[in-house]
Design a protein around this motif. Structure first.
Motif, short mmCIF file in Angstrom:
data_model
loop_
_atom_site.label_atom_id
_atom_site.label_comp_id
_atom_site.label_asym_id
_atom_site.label_seq_id
_atom_site.Cartn_x
_atom_site.Cartn_y
_atom_site.Cartn_z
N GLN A 109 0.81 -1.21 0.00
CA GLN A 109 0.00 0.00 0.00
C GLN A 109 0.84 1.26 0.00
OE1 GLN A 109 -2.54 -0.72 3.44
NE2 GLN A 109 -4.30 -1.08 2.11
N HIS A 110 2.00 1.21 0.65
CA HIS A 110 2.83 2.40 0.77
C HIS A 110 3.86 2.52 -0.34
CE1 HIS A 110 1.02 3.24 4.63
NE2 HIS A 110 1.33 2.02 5.04
N THR A 111 3.81 1.62 -1.30
CA THR A 111 4.71 1.68 -2.45
C THR A 111 3.94 2.26 -3.63
OG1 THR A 111 5.98 -0.23 -1.71
CG2 THR A 111 6.14 0.35 -4.03
N THR A 112 4.43 3.33 -4.18
CA THR A 112 3.75 4.00 -5.28
C THR A 112 4.45 3.73 -6.61
OG1 THR A 112 5.03 6.06 -5.10
CG2 THR A 112 3.06 5.84 -3.70
N VAL A 113 3.68 3.90 -7.67
CA VAL A 113 4.25 3.78 -9.02
C VAL A 113 5.37 4.79 -9.20
CG1 VAL A 113 3.74 4.20 -11.45
CG2 VAL A 113 2.19 2.78 -10.09
N GLU A 114 5.18 5.99 -8.67
CA GLU A 114 6.18 7.04 -8.80
C GLU A 114 7.50 6.65 -8.16
OE1 GLU A 114 6.62 11.88 -8.13
OE2 GLU A 114 5.13 10.75 -6.97
N GLN A 115 7.43 6.04 -6.97
CA GLN A 115 8.66 5.59 -6.31
C GLN A 115 9.41 4.59 -7.18
OE1 GLN A 115 6.96 4.04 -2.70
NE2 GLN A 115 7.47 5.85 -1.50
N ILE A 116 8.66 3.69 -7.81
CA ILE A 116 9.28 2.63 -8.60
C ILE A 116 9.94 3.19 -9.86
CG2 ILE A 116 8.84 0.52 -9.91
CD1 ILE A 116 6.48 -0.01 -7.95
N TYR A 117 9.20 3.98 -10.66
CA TYR A 117 9.78 4.42 -11.93
C TYR A 117 10.90 5.44 -11.71
CZ TYR A 117 6.71 8.64 -12.10
OH TYR A 117 6.06 9.82 -11.86
N LYS A 118 10.82 6.23 -10.64
CA LYS A 118 11.90 7.18 -10.38
C LYS A 118 13.17 6.46 -9.95
CE LYS A 118 9.62 11.55 -9.33
NZ LYS A 118 9.40 12.62 -8.31
N LYS A 119 13.02 5.39 -9.17
CA LYS A 119 14.19 4.63 -8.73
C LYS A 119 14.86 3.94 -9.91
CE LYS A 119 15.55 1.57 -4.92
NZ LYS A 119 16.48 2.54 -4.34
N VAL A 120 14.07 3.51 -10.88
CA VAL A 120 14.62 2.86 -12.08
C VAL A 120 15.18 3.90 -13.04
CG1 VAL A 120 14.04 1.42 -14.08
CG2 VAL A 120 13.16 0.82 -11.82
N GLY A 121 14.64 5.13 -12.97
CA GLY A 121 15.15 6.20 -13.82
C GLY A 121 14.42 6.37 -15.13
N ILE A 122 13.11 6.08 -15.13
CA ILE A 122 12.30 6.28 -16.33
C ILE A 122 11.12 7.19 -16.01
CG2 ILE A 122 12.96 4.02 -17.28
CD1 ILE A 122 10.13 3.03 -16.51
N SER A 123 10.37 7.56 -17.02
CA SER A 123 9.23 8.44 -16.82
C SER A 123 7.96 7.66 -16.49
CB SER A 123 8.98 9.25 -18.10
OG SER A 123 8.51 8.39 -19.14
N ARG A 124 6.97 8.38 -15.97
CA ARG A 124 5.67 7.75 -15.68
C ARG A 124 5.06 7.14 -16.94
NH1 ARG A 124 1.29 8.17 -12.06
NH2 ARG A 124 2.54 9.53 -10.72
N THR A 125 5.12 7.91 -18.04
CA THR A 125 4.53 7.44 -19.30
C THR A 125 5.20 6.15 -19.76
OG1 THR A 125 4.03 9.71 -19.96
CG2 THR A 125 4.06 8.04 -21.70
N PHE A 126 6.53 6.10 -19.64
CA PHE A 126 7.26 4.90 -20.07
C PHE A 126 6.92 3.72 -19.16
CE2 PHE A 126 11.63 2.97 -21.17
CZ PHE A 126 11.10 2.35 -22.29
N PHE A 127 6.75 3.99 -17.87
CA PHE A 127 6.36 2.91 -16.94
C PHE A 127 5.07 2.24 -17.41
CE2 PHE A 127 3.61 1.43 -13.56
CZ PHE A 127 4.42 0.58 -12.83
N TYR A 128 4.09 3.06 -17.78
CA TYR A 128 2.79 2.50 -18.17
C TYR A 128 2.82 1.81 -19.53
CZ TYR A 128 0.55 4.51 -14.08
OH TYR A 128 0.19 4.79 -12.78
N SER A 129 3.91 1.92 -20.24
CA SER A 129 4.05 1.14 -21.47
C SER A 129 4.41 -0.30 -21.14
CB SER A 129 5.11 1.77 -22.39
OG SER A 129 6.42 1.52 -21.91
N PHE A 130 4.85 -0.54 -19.90
CA PHE A 130 5.18 -1.89 -19.44
C PHE A 130 4.04 -2.50 -18.64
CE2 PHE A 130 9.35 0.13 -19.91
CZ PHE A 130 10.05 -0.84 -20.62
N PHE A 131 3.45 -1.68 -17.77
CA PHE A 131 2.39 -2.17 -16.88
C PHE A 131 1.22 -1.19 -16.90
CE2 PHE A 131 6.43 -3.71 -15.13
CZ PHE A 131 6.19 -5.07 -15.12
N PRO A 132 0.05 -1.61 -17.39
CA PRO A 132 -1.11 -0.72 -17.46
C PRO A 132 -1.55 -0.18 -16.09
CG PRO A 132 -1.47 -2.67 -18.80
CD PRO A 132 -0.23 -2.92 -17.98
#
Length: 206
Positions: free
Chosen positions: A32-55
């Motif tokens: 619950q406390h893990t956000t999409v933003e935390q994940i894609y920022k740690k990997v170093g990609i954008s939000r839009t690019f993240f959603y190209s992998f996982f809807p």
């Protein structure tokens, strides 16, 4: 800024990093406390690019849980092979550490998270999830020296998840439970589950 072209190999690598990073964060701080933003920022990609992998976040959670399964099994094997632990101590520690997963880096879903993910899964993917879950709990039984069967796997799954989920559900989801007695309740459940597993083990060796 020019658009970056990623090869298929790059995309596979980034996808793997997203799943791995998601699992690391979820196992440490909870789903619950893990956000999409935390994940894609740690990997170093954008939000839009993240959603190209996982809807949706739930789609990544499922992949992270699949990645976690062999790690959980390996942890069970490590405990069973620890000469400093008796069989009961090893089983009890495994169940305890799963119930308090955030302290041992194990991600466990809450009731609400299970409901959200169930809604996201297609009928086919739900069957895949259940099959992977059955295989994991069957392997855990075998690791404990217990001959697995459909009935035993189902029982261990329900008993284990009940202890894990209820512990996380008090007091917010289950407000009429007594939070002050939750740790004692978990220990009681673990003892009861271990008793049941020991009876299975003894019957398996006859």
């Amino acid at each position: 800024m020019p658009k970056v072209a990623y090869s298929e190999e790059d995309r596979q690598r980034i996808r793997s990093e997203l799943v791995k990073t998601g699992l690391e964060l979820m196992s440490r701080q909870g789903v619950q406390h893990t956000t999409v933003e935390q994940i894609y920022k740690k990997v170093g990609i954008s939000r839009t690019f993240f959603y190209s992998f996982f809807p949706a976040k739930e789609d990544l959670i499922v992949e992270a849980l699949y990645l976690q399964q062999p790690r959980v099994l390996e942890y069970a094997r490590k405990l069973m092979n620890d000469p400093g632990l008796s069989w009961r101590e090893g089983v009890g520690k495994f169940l305890h550490d799963c119930c308090y997963g955030e302290k041992k880096g194990i991600a466990v879903l809450t009731i609400e998270e299970q409901q959200q993910i169930f809604k996201r899964l297609s009928g086919e993917n739900c069957q895949i999830f259940r099959e992977k879950q059955r295989r994991l709990f069957g392997q855990i039984l075998e690791c404990f020296g217990i001959t697995s069967s459909t009935e035993r796997i189902s029982l261990l799954t329900n008993l284990s998840l009940t202890a894990m989920v209820i512990r996380r559900a008090v007091p917010h989801t289950l407000p009429f439970f007594v939070p002050e007695a939750m740790d004692e309740t978990v220990e009681f459940q673990i003892e009861a589950i271990t008793d049941a597993l020991e009876a299975m083990k003894n019957s398996s060796s006859i």
